[in-house]
Scaffold this motif. Structure first.
Motif, mmCIF file in Angstrom:
data_model
loop_
_atom_site.group_PDB
_atom_site.id
_atom_site.type_symbol
_atom_site.label_atom_id
_atom_site.label_comp_id
_atom_site.label_asym_id
_atom_site.label_seq_id
_atom_site.Cartn_x
_atom_site.Cartn_y
_atom_site.Cartn_z
ATOM 1 N N MET A 1 7.211 -14.655 16.166
ATOM 2 C CA MET A 1 5.744 -14.137 15.987
ATOM 3 C C MET A 1 5.589 -13.781 14.647
ATOM 4 N N GLN A 2 4.303 -14.116 14.151
ATOM 5 C CA GLN A 2 4.280 -13.927 12.688
ATOM 6 C C GLN A 2 3.644 -12.504 12.572
ATOM 7 N N LEU A 53 4.284 -3.436 22.375
ATOM 8 C CA LEU A 53 4.979 -4.669 22.142
ATOM 9 C C LEU A 53 5.746 -4.966 23.349
ATOM 10 N N SER A 54 5.541 -4.198 24.581
ATOM 11 C CA SER A 54 6.468 -4.480 25.588
ATOM 12 C C SER A 54 6.598 -6.057 26.107
ATOM 13 N N ASP A 55 5.527 -6.934 26.116
ATOM 14 C CA ASP A 55 5.339 -8.064 26.633
ATOM 15 C C ASP A 55 6.240 -9.203 25.615
ATOM 16 N N GLN A 56 6.261 -8.549 24.171
ATOM 17 C CA GLN A 56 6.969 -9.453 23.390
ATOM 18 C C GLN A 56 8.481 -9.066 23.284
ATOM 19 N N ALA A 58 9.942 -7.936 26.241
ATOM 20 C CA ALA A 58 10.484 -8.450 27.385
ATOM 21 C C ALA A 58 10.941 -9.802 27.468
ATOM 22 N N SER A 59 10.120 -10.591 26.623
ATOM 23 C CA SER A 59 9.892 -12.047 26.472
ATOM 24 C C SER A 59 11.406 -12.563 25.685
ATOM 25 N N GLY A 60 11.683 -11.644 24.676
ATOM 26 C CA GLY A 60 12.617 -12.023 23.787
ATOM 27 C C GLY A 60 11.918 -12.331 22.437
ATOM 28 N N VAL A 61 10.828 -12.596 22.290
ATOM 29 C CA VAL A 61 10.050 -13.041 21.010
ATOM 30 C C VAL A 61 10.584 -11.732 20.067
ATOM 31 N N ILE A 62 10.496 -10.664 20.404
ATOM 32 C CA ILE A 62 11.003 -9.540 19.549
ATOM 33 C C ILE A 62 12.318 -9.139 20.112
ATOM 34 N N HIS A 63 13.355 -9.118 19.326
ATOM 35 C CA HIS A 63 14.511 -8.633 19.935
ATOM 36 C C HIS A 63 14.931 -7.263 19.574
ATOM 37 N N ALA A 64 14.427 -6.811 18.240
ATOM 38 C CA ALA A 64 14.588 -5.283 17.939
ATOM 39 C C ALA A 64 13.609 -4.771 16.949
ATOM 40 N N VAL A 65 13.440 -3.644 17.116
ATOM 41 C CA VAL A 65 12.030 -3.059 16.176
ATOM 42 C C VAL A 65 12.756 -1.866 15.787
ATOM 43 N N ASN A 66 12.674 -1.797 14.323
ATOM 44 C CA ASN A 66 12.662 -0.708 13.595
ATOM 45 C C ASN A 66 11.398 -0.085 13.072
ATOM 46 N N MET A 67 10.958 1.270 13.515
ATOM 47 C CA MET A 67 9.669 1.628 13.064
ATOM 48 C C MET A 67 9.777 2.949 12.362
#
Length: 79
Positions: A1-2, A53-56, A58-67
């Protein structure tokens, strides 16, 4: 994802938000500033972002988020 897609998604889902995004593979780094965070503790702020971001995630498009999450006043003070 961009990064632009993530930024647009978060800005649509979180009211009055400004988002900075950097992506390294499936790892996403975020700075989110929003009036929606006013009166929320840090965990509730993170839950709001994760919810958007839950859908992304859950699908694995986003693995880790640092916020980092800020109200506009907190962001101004951090600058």
């Amino acid at each position: 994802m961009q990064p632009e897609e993530i930024k647009a998604l978060l800005e649509q889902q979180i009211a009055s938000s400004q988002v900075e995004v950097s992506v390294d593979g499936s790892h996403v780094n975020l700075i989110v500033v929003s009036t929606a965070f006013e009166g929320l503790n840090p965990v509730k702020k993170q839950q709001l972002v994760y919810g958007a971001l839950s859908d992304q995630i859950a699908s694995g498009v986003i693995h880790a988020v640092n916020m980092k999450t800020y109200t506009p006043e907190q962001w101004a003070a951090a600058q």
